[in-house]
Design an enzyme around this catalytic site. Sequence first.
Site, PDB file in Angstrom:
ATOM      1  N   GLY A 246     -17.828   3.603  10.745  1.00 23.51           N
ATOM      2  CA  GLY A 246     -18.287   2.606  11.710  1.00 23.51           C
ATOM      3  C   GLY A 246     -19.337   1.640  11.216  1.00 23.51           C
ATOM      4  O   GLY A 246     -19.706   0.722  11.954  1.00 23.51           O
TER       5      GLY A 246
ATOM      6  N   CYS B 229       5.706 -16.262  18.379  1.00 22.10           N
ATOM      7  CA  CYS B 229       5.891 -16.821  19.718  1.00 22.10           C
ATOM      8  C   CYS B 229       5.028 -16.107  20.748  1.00 22.10           C
ATOM      9  O   CYS B 229       5.524 -15.325  21.569  1.00 22.10           O
ATOM     10  CB  CYS B 229       7.367 -16.748  20.088  1.00 22.10           C
ATOM     11  SG  CYS B 229       8.337 -17.669  18.908  1.00 22.10           S
ATOM     12  N   GLU B 230       3.738 -16.312  20.648  1.00 22.21           N
ATOM     13  CA  GLU B 230       2.738 -15.760  21.572  1.00 22.21           C
ATOM     14  C   GLU B 230       1.572 -16.737  21.584  1.00 22.21           C
ATOM     15  O   GLU B 230       1.119 -17.149  20.499  1.00 22.21           O
ATOM     16  CB  GLU B 230       2.172 -14.428  21.058  1.00 22.21           C
ATOM     17  CG  GLU B 230       3.136 -13.286  20.938  1.00 22.21           C
ATOM     18  CD  GLU B 230       3.376 -12.540  22.236  1.00 22.21           C
ATOM     19  OE1 GLU B 230       2.610 -12.738  23.205  1.00 22.21           O
ATOM     20  OE2 GLU B 230       4.328 -11.753  22.260  1.00 22.21           O
TER      21      GLU B 230
ATOM     22  N   TYR C 135      -8.823  -7.889  19.248  1.00 15.87           N
ATOM     23  CA  TYR C 135     -10.229  -7.648  19.587  1.00 15.87           C
ATOM     24  C   TYR C 135     -11.039  -8.933  19.699  1.00 15.87           C
ATOM     25  O   TYR C 135     -12.277  -8.873  19.644  1.00 15.87           O
ATOM     26  CB  TYR C 135     -10.919  -6.816  18.494  1.00 15.87           C
ATOM     27  CG  TYR C 135     -10.227  -5.582  18.010  1.00 15.87           C
ATOM     28  CD1 TYR C 135      -9.969  -4.511  18.871  1.00 15.87           C
ATOM     29  CD2 TYR C 135      -9.870  -5.449  16.672  1.00 15.87           C
ATOM     30  CE1 TYR C 135      -9.374  -3.366  18.386  1.00 15.87           C
ATOM     31  CE2 TYR C 135      -9.272  -4.301  16.180  1.00 15.87           C
ATOM     32  CZ  TYR C 135      -9.020  -3.258  17.056  1.00 15.87           C
ATOM     33  OH  TYR C 135      -8.448  -2.123  16.582  1.00 15.87           O
TER      34      TYR C 135
ATOM     35  N   PRO D  74     -16.560   6.327   5.927  1.00 22.38           N
ATOM     36  CA  PRO D  74     -16.564   4.862   5.978  1.00 22.38           C
ATOM     37  C   PRO D  74     -15.200   4.286   5.603  1.00 22.38           C
ATOM     38  O   PRO D  74     -14.555   4.754   4.674  1.00 22.38           O
ATOM     39  CB  PRO D  74     -17.608   4.486   4.922  1.00 22.38           C
ATOM     40  CG  PRO D  74     -17.568   5.607   3.934  1.00 22.38           C
ATOM     41  CD  PRO D  74     -17.226   6.850   4.719  1.00 22.38           C
TER      42      PRO D  74
ATOM     43  N   TYR E  91      -8.198  -2.946   8.181  1.00 25.07           N
ATOM     44  CA  TYR E  91      -7.428  -3.112   9.422  1.00 25.07           C
ATOM     45  C   TYR E  91      -6.621  -4.417   9.399  1.00 25.07           C
ATOM     46  O   TYR E  91      -6.438  -5.058  10.427  1.00 25.07           O
ATOM     47  CB  TYR E  91      -8.354  -3.018  10.647  1.00 25.07           C
ATOM     48  CG  TYR E  91      -9.157  -1.732  10.628  1.00 25.07           C
ATOM     49  CD1 TYR E  91      -8.535  -0.517  10.920  1.00 25.07           C
ATOM     50  CD2 TYR E  91     -10.497  -1.717  10.251  1.00 25.07           C
ATOM     51  CE1 TYR E  91      -9.240   0.669  10.843  1.00 25.07           C
ATOM     52  CE2 TYR E  91     -11.205  -0.528  10.166  1.00 25.07           C
ATOM     53  CZ  TYR E  91     -10.573   0.660  10.474  1.00 25.07           C
ATOM     54  OH  TYR E  91     -11.259   1.838  10.386  1.00 25.07           O
TER      55      TYR E  91
HETATM   56  C1  LIG Z   1     -11.420   4.753  12.174  1.00 26.04           C
HETATM   57  C2  LIG Z   1     -12.217   5.937  11.861  1.00 26.04           C
HETATM   58  C3  LIG Z   1     -13.162   5.899  10.818  1.00 26.04           C
HETATM   59  C4  LIG Z   1     -13.457   4.652  10.015  1.00 26.04           C
HETATM   60  O1  LIG Z   1     -14.140   3.675  10.719  1.00 26.04           O
HETATM   61  P1  LIG Z   1     -14.710   2.388   9.971  1.00 26.04           P
HETATM   62  O2  LIG Z   1     -15.234   1.523  11.018  1.00 26.04           O
HETATM   63  O3  LIG Z   1     -13.565   1.747   9.259  1.00 26.04           O
HETATM   64  O4  LIG Z   1     -15.764   2.831   9.018  1.00 26.04           O
HETATM   65  C5  LIG Z   1     -13.831   7.064  10.532  1.00 26.04           C
HETATM   66  N1  LIG Z   1     -13.607   8.213  11.209  1.00 26.04           N
HETATM   67  C6  LIG Z   1     -12.711   8.288  12.203  1.00 26.04           C
HETATM   68  C7  LIG Z   1     -12.497   9.565  12.907  1.00 26.04           C
HETATM   69  C8  LIG Z   1     -11.998   7.151  12.575  1.00 26.04           C
HETATM   70  O5  LIG Z   1     -11.120   7.216  13.587  1.00 26.04           O
END
Ligand SMILES: *Cc1c(COP(=O)(O)O)cnc(C)c1O
Length: 424
Positions: A239, A352-353, A316, A274, A381
């Site tokens: 995250g 087409c959106e 998003y 990560p 992603y």
């Molecule tokens: C998606 C996810 C991550 C990775 O998240 P990032 O934002 O890419 O670092 C880590 N752990 C779990 C369980 C996830 O679902």
Amino acid sequence: MDQFAYRKGELYCEDVRIADLAAEFGTPLWVYSRASLLGSFHEIRNAFAAAEPVICYSVKANSNLSILRLMNEAGSSFDVVSGGELFRVKQAGADTSRVAFAGVGKTDDEIRFGLESNILMFNVESEAELDAIAAVAGEMQRTAPVALRLNPNIDAKTHVKTTTGKKGNKFGMDIERAGQLADKVLADDRLSLIGIHMHLGSPILTTDPYARAVKKGVEVVQKFRDAGHDTNWINLGGGFGINYKQNEAPPAAAFAEVIVPAIREANCRLALEPGRSICGNAGVLISRTIFTKREGGRLFIIQDAAMNDLARPAMYDAFHRIWPVKPAVAAPEDFEAEISGCEPADVVGPVCESGDVLAKDRWLPETHRGDLICTFSAGAYGTTMSSNYNSRPRGAEVLVDGGEFRLIRRRETYEELVKNEVFD
Ligand SMILES: *Cc1c(COP(=O)(O)O)cnc(C)c1O
């Protein structure tokens, strides 16, 4: 150091001209920098070194086998969320003994595959899953290592679709339930409670949610230890935010500063997952302008990358910097300012959106048919969320290393679009 930079008025990845790659491999084209991938991995590893973490690169951020192999060689392990991702890790030749397996809906087959692969931990998200893991482990006469995924009820202040550690999300369990499940594990020799897991959401741009999470995590581990478990792992998930715009994300060292002391004090092992922070800024998406048009008072730049390639803006409302590969005007620092020689435009794809927009109302230099455009920060992603919507073959992927480059995924063909269809 940014590995995607303009030199003499045109964009390079490391020492390779982006225009040369587009000429050789066509568009849409994903371009990754090896130096950037390794640089971000090392930054995280060095920042957290005092806690000697196991870093489990999150496969779902970018699962190309060549990238997994690179991460494995750099000393990373992996976070997987499906049997398919575990298969990829094995295909890449990586050791699976440090893999963390998350996800709210693991099937018995996936659980069996994880146990056969001797993974480090199952991140368990419910009592039903715990029972299923115990049953499969029993059949295999194995002890399954489990980490209970806590929902710490922390608002990570990210997009509603990407916050995962708040009450009401489908992920994890509250702390009371974790206590009940811990009692259940203690009475079951098919299971071993080795740790706890949390993943708060993504991308997170402040350190405070981690400070609070690690504090809660340490308290729970203490409780488990007091109850007689040999619980050592605190897996804080991923995250960590990245700079999609300018300098909005704290460096890895800032996250480490709030996490490492608590982990050391509790004498715990640290796992991190990560994804985005390793590969997000290590990749770009290159597209070619097909047409431009003015309609309803707006300028549209219609190019050959679309929401099926990069879903994040449509899904998003994500912001990606966009600028031509050979711009008539140099980009302002924030890629957004109203500068002379530019005018506001919507960068859209052919799908087409109405939602098929990569960037809205962005001040961009004059663009013509055939001009190459770069969408930055597309390494995470991007391909993993891409689809064949509108029967569009997925683009090629190239990995750059200094002045050299290698195709790491061929462009899909029309034949491949229909190859699994049973039609006779
Ligand atoms: C998606 C996810 C991550 C990775 O998240 P990032 O934002 O890419 O670092 C880590 N752990 C779990 C369980 C996830 O679902």
